[in-house]
Design a protein around this motif. Structure first.
Motif, PDB file in Angstrom:
ATOM      1  N   MET A   1       0.852  -1.207   0.000  1.00  0.00           N
ATOM      2  CA  MET A   1       0.000   0.000   0.000  1.00  0.00           C
ATOM      3  C   MET A   1       0.881   1.248   0.000  1.00  0.00           C
ATOM      4  N   SER A   2       0.693   2.100  -0.981  1.00  0.00           N
ATOM      5  CA  SER A   2       1.525   3.299  -1.082  1.00  0.00           C
ATOM      6  C   SER A   2       1.058   4.377  -0.126  1.00  0.00           C
ATOM      7  N   LEU A   3       2.008   5.209   0.265  1.00  0.00           N
ATOM      8  CA  LEU A   3       1.696   6.315   1.168  1.00  0.00           C
ATOM      9  C   LEU A   3       0.929   7.406   0.427  1.00  0.00           C
ATOM     10  N   PRO A   4       0.063   8.133   1.125  1.00  0.00           N
ATOM     11  CA  PRO A   4      -0.619   9.275   0.500  1.00  0.00           C
ATOM     12  C   PRO A   4       0.396  10.297  -0.012  1.00  0.00           C
ATOM     13  N   SER A   5       0.014  11.016  -1.057  1.00  0.00           N
ATOM     14  CA  SER A   5       0.935  11.994  -1.663  1.00  0.00           C
ATOM     15  C   SER A   5       1.374  13.056  -0.677  1.00  0.00           C
ATOM     16  N   SER A   6       0.483  13.473   0.228  1.00  0.00           N
ATOM     17  CA  SER A   6       0.848  14.503   1.216  1.00  0.00           C
ATOM     18  C   SER A   6       1.923  13.986   2.169  1.00  0.00           C
ATOM     19  N   VAL A   7       1.848  12.704   2.538  1.00  0.00           N
ATOM     20  CA  VAL A   7       2.854  12.116   3.422  1.00  0.00           C
ATOM     21  C   VAL A   7       4.188  11.997   2.683  1.00  0.00           C
ATOM     22  N   ARG A   8       4.134  11.553   1.416  1.00  0.00           N
ATOM     23  CA  ARG A   8       5.374  11.446   0.632  1.00  0.00           C
ATOM     24  C   ARG A   8       6.036  12.806   0.474  1.00  0.00           C
ATOM     25  N   TYR A   9       5.222  13.826   0.261  1.00  0.00           N
ATOM     26  CA  TYR A   9       5.798  15.169   0.106  1.00  0.00           C
ATOM     27  C   TYR A   9       6.426  15.636   1.423  1.00  0.00           C
ATOM     28  N   THR A  10       5.774  15.372   2.548  1.00  0.00           N
ATOM     29  CA  THR A  10       6.314  15.766   3.846  1.00  0.00           C
ATOM     30  C   THR A  10       7.658  15.093   4.097  1.00  0.00           C
ATOM     31  N   ILE A  11       7.769  13.813   3.758  1.00  0.00           N
ATOM     32  CA  ILE A  11       9.039  13.099   3.921  1.00  0.00           C
ATOM     33  C   ILE A  11      10.113  13.719   3.030  1.00  0.00           C
ATOM     34  N   LYS A  12       9.726  14.074   1.812  1.00  0.00           N
ATOM     35  CA  LYS A  12      10.671  14.710   0.884  1.00  0.00           C
ATOM     36  C   LYS A  12      11.148  16.059   1.426  1.00  0.00           C
ATOM     37  N   PHE A  13      10.220  16.836   1.985  1.00  0.00           N
ATOM     38  CA  PHE A  13      10.602  18.137   2.546  1.00  0.00           C
ATOM     39  C   PHE A  13      11.547  17.956   3.740  1.00  0.00           C
ATOM     40  N   LEU A  14      11.263  16.970   4.591  1.00  0.00           N
ATOM     41  CA  LEU A  14      12.136  16.712   5.747  1.00  0.00           C
ATOM     42  C   LEU A  14      13.534  16.313   5.287  1.00  0.00           C
ATOM     43  N   MET A  15      13.624  15.504   4.238  1.00  0.00           N
ATOM     44  CA  MET A  15      14.930  15.139   3.690  1.00  0.00           C
ATOM     45  C   MET A  15      15.662  16.374   3.166  1.00  0.00           C
ATOM     46  N   ALA A  16      14.925  17.247   2.481  1.00  0.00           N
ATOM     47  CA  ALA A  16      15.534  18.479   1.967  1.00  0.00           C
ATOM     48  C   ALA A  16      16.015  19.370   3.108  1.00  0.00           C
ATOM     49  N   MET A  17      15.250  19.393   4.195  1.00  0.00           N
ATOM     50  CA  MET A  17      15.621  20.198   5.354  1.00  0.00           C
ATOM     51  C   MET A  17      16.926  19.676   5.975  1.00  0.00           C
ATOM     52  N   ILE A  18      17.045  18.363   6.100  1.00  0.00           N
ATOM     53  CA  ILE A  18      18.275  17.771   6.635  1.00  0.00           C
ATOM     54  C   ILE A  18      19.454  18.087   5.723  1.00  0.00           C
ATOM     55  N   LEU A  19      19.252  17.932   4.427  1.00  0.00           N
ATOM     56  CA  LEU A  19      20.321  18.211   3.470  1.00  0.00           C
ATOM     57  C   LEU A  19      20.727  19.681   3.489  1.00  0.00           C
ATOM     58  N   THR A  20      19.772  20.561   3.755  1.00  0.00           N
ATOM     59  CA  THR A  20      20.094  21.989   3.858  1.00  0.00           C
ATOM     60  C   THR A  20      21.094  22.242   4.984  1.00  0.00           C
ATOM     61  N   GLY A  21      20.857  21.675   6.152  1.00  0.00           N
ATOM     62  CA  GLY A  21      21.785  21.822   7.266  1.00  0.00           C
ATOM     63  C   GLY A  21      23.140  21.222   6.961  1.00  0.00           C
ATOM     64  N   VAL A  22      23.149  20.052   6.329  1.00  0.00           N
ATOM     65  CA  VAL A  22      24.409  19.388   5.987  1.00  0.00           C
ATOM     66  C   VAL A  22      25.202  20.228   4.989  1.00  0.00           C
ATOM     67  N   ILE A  23      24.522  20.690   3.953  1.00  0.00           N
ATOM     68  CA  ILE A  23      25.183  21.505   2.926  1.00  0.00           C
ATOM     69  C   ILE A  23      25.796  22.755   3.546  1.00  0.00           C
ATOM     70  N   ALA A  24      25.013  23.471   4.348  1.00  0.00           N
ATOM     71  CA  ALA A  24      25.509  24.716   4.946  1.00  0.00           C
ATOM     72  C   ALA A  24      26.706  24.451   5.858  1.00  0.00           C
ATOM     73  N   GLY A  25      26.647  23.366   6.629  1.00  0.00           N
ATOM     74  CA  GLY A  25      27.770  23.037   7.501  1.00  0.00           C
ATOM     75  C   GLY A  25      29.033  22.737   6.721  1.00  0.00           C
ATOM     76  N   LEU A  26      28.908  21.950   5.651  1.00  0.00           N
ATOM     77  CA  LEU A  26      30.073  21.603   4.838  1.00  0.00           C
ATOM     78  C   LEU A  26      30.613  22.813   4.085  1.00  0.00           C
ATOM     79  N   VAL A  27      29.710  23.635   3.565  1.00  0.00           N
ATOM     80  CA  VAL A  27      30.138  24.867   2.885  1.00  0.00           C
ATOM     81  C   VAL A  27      30.912  25.762   3.842  1.00  0.00           C
ATOM     82  N   GLY A  28      30.410  25.894   5.075  1.00  0.00           N
ATOM     83  CA  GLY A  28      31.107  26.712   6.072  1.00  0.00           C
ATOM     84  C   GLY A  28      32.511  26.210   6.343  1.00  0.00           C
TER      85      GLY A  28
END
Length: 427
Positions: A1-28
């Motif tokens: 059973m696939s996850l609802p689109s809203s849940v999939r999008y929320t997971i994608k946004f959370l992944m992007a949020m984590i990557l944002t912190g990682v990117i900024a830390g490495l860039v610094g």
């Protein structure tokens, strides 16, 4: 059973949020490494300890007069040739504010990275501008590109681009709360929980990641501040003075940036400007770099009043001329330094008449008020200075009094200036 689109999008946004912190830390970390390597090569101190606690001013003092001049000539070449070539062959640069406000929220990645590298190299060679703008811009550009690839909505991309910029600041200065506040107060101008949670998370994660290369240390060290009625009274008096100084600092530096060339004239102008700075650095090595070391000396009470006045005048002059000839960089640390030195001058006069306070106490209050006005971020300025210095709770009362007076006068002058600009000239 696939996850609802809203849940999939929320997971994608959370992944992007984590990557944002990682990117900024490495860039610094990477950009700071480049800055330190350039400083070590230019002024001849230990390359085996690039992230050591060696003091930049000590290295400049230990270098020969000829080496200082040659380092600044090299800076002129980097500024002149580098930015001329970027304007000639690169895409049009975009500020973080423009990227946050306009759709699509995407800064040109290659151009922004080169723009950031030029800033870090020039500051490492002795430019008087700040180093904090580059990690903000580069982080925001990578995050914008990543968010587009992940097919996030434009409102969410806007939030993450702003978070990337704030997290870049948090990473290089180890100021997670100030980085989050910068995102909310300056870029997003919002306190919605949809903005607050990503801003805090990304800035905190970026700062933690940056510890691996930069360490978990304060940028400045000051003695414990003792609160007194004399210091509080002084803060009420100094606030309006700081407001006037910050207003004209902003006005003059903005005019200098606007008038900067983007054609081949940039090359000879940059060479002349930085050669002059190199010559001035022979008797005054404190002129080199973004202003961190002179401010630390001000916090320590190690500067004579004559040297404070001299540095204040010359550093303001070379900051303006560097912007005018086309150099780029932040004004956060230079703003802190100018406010701190102004406060020391007036604090020394106050000590002749009223019960004395340490010069460091005056400096930290003036630096906060000046930064709050010059960058239009009162809350961020207070938290930033608290995180940069670890100053105790007693500093808040005089800090707030000075800040309110400074902002009031700054806004009054801004209103008067605006009215003058729109008032028609009578025949």
């Amino acid at each position: 059973m696939s996850l609802p689109s809203s849940v999939r999008y929320t997971i994608k946004f959370l992944m992007a949020m984590i990557l944002t912190g990682v990117i900024a830390g490495l860039v610094g970390v990477v950009l700071s490494l480049i800055l330190h390597v350039v400083q070590h090569i230019a002024f001849g101190y230990n390359l085996n300890e690039v992230f050591s606690t060696d003091n930049f001013l000590e290295a400049v003092n230990a270098s020969s007069p000829l080496r200082r001049v040659l380092a600044l000539v090299a800076c002129g070449v980097v500024v002149g040739v580098g930015w001329w070539a970027l304007y000639r062959y690169g895409k049009k640069t975009m500020t973080i504010e423009q990227a946050v406000k306009n759709e699509p929220h995407q800064m040109p990645v290659f151009t922004t990275v080169v723009h950031g590298l030029l800033q870090m190299v020039s500051v490492g060679l002795g430019s008087p501008l700040g180093r904090e703008l580059a990690p903000r811009e580069v982080s925001a550009s990578f995050v914008g590109w990543l968010s587009q690839k992940m097919e996030l909505t434009e409102p969410d991309i806007k939030i993450l681009v702003a978070c990337g910029a704030g997290a870049g600041l948090a990473a290089v200065y180890n100021v997670p709360l100030a980085g989050a506040l910068f995102t909310l107060e300056v870029l997003l101008v919002s306190a919605r929980w949809q903005c607050v949670a990503p801003a805090i998370f990304t800035s905190t994660l970026a700062a933690v990641i940056a510890w691996a290369g930069l360490g978990d240390e304060q940028q400045y060290h000051i003695s414990v501040m003792q609160l007194s009625y004399s210091l509080v009274a002084w803060s009420v008096v100094i606030g309006p003075i700081i407001g006037v100084a910050a207003f004209y600092f902003v006005k003059i530096t903005a005019a200098a940036k606007k008038a900067a060339p983007k054609d081949a004239k940039l090359i000879p102008l940059a060479l002349i400007n930085f050669l002059l700075i190199g010559v001035l650095a022979i008797p005054y090595p404190e002129l080199l770099g973004n202003g961190k070391e002179p401010l630390q000396l001000g916090f320590d009470g190690s500067l004579t009043i004559q040297l404070v006045a001299t540095l204040l005048v010359i550093r303001f002059f070379i900051t303006v001329t560097s912007l005018r000839v086309g150099a780029k960089g932040g004004l956060l640390t230079p703003g802190l330094m100018h406010g701190g030195l102004i406060a020391i001058l007036f604090g020394s006069l106050w000590n002749y008449v009223f019960p004395a306070a340490p010069m460091g106490a005056y400096a930290i209050i003036g630096a906060t008020a000046f930064l709050a006005c010059s960058m239009k971020m009162p809350l961020t300025a207070i938290v930033l200075v608290l995180e940069l210095t670890g100053v105790n709770h007693d500093s808040l009362v005089p800090m707030l009094f000075a800040l309110v007076g400074a902002i009031g006068v700054f806004n009054l002058l801004k209103q008067v200036s605006s009215n003058k600009e729109i008032t028609p000239i009578k025949e």
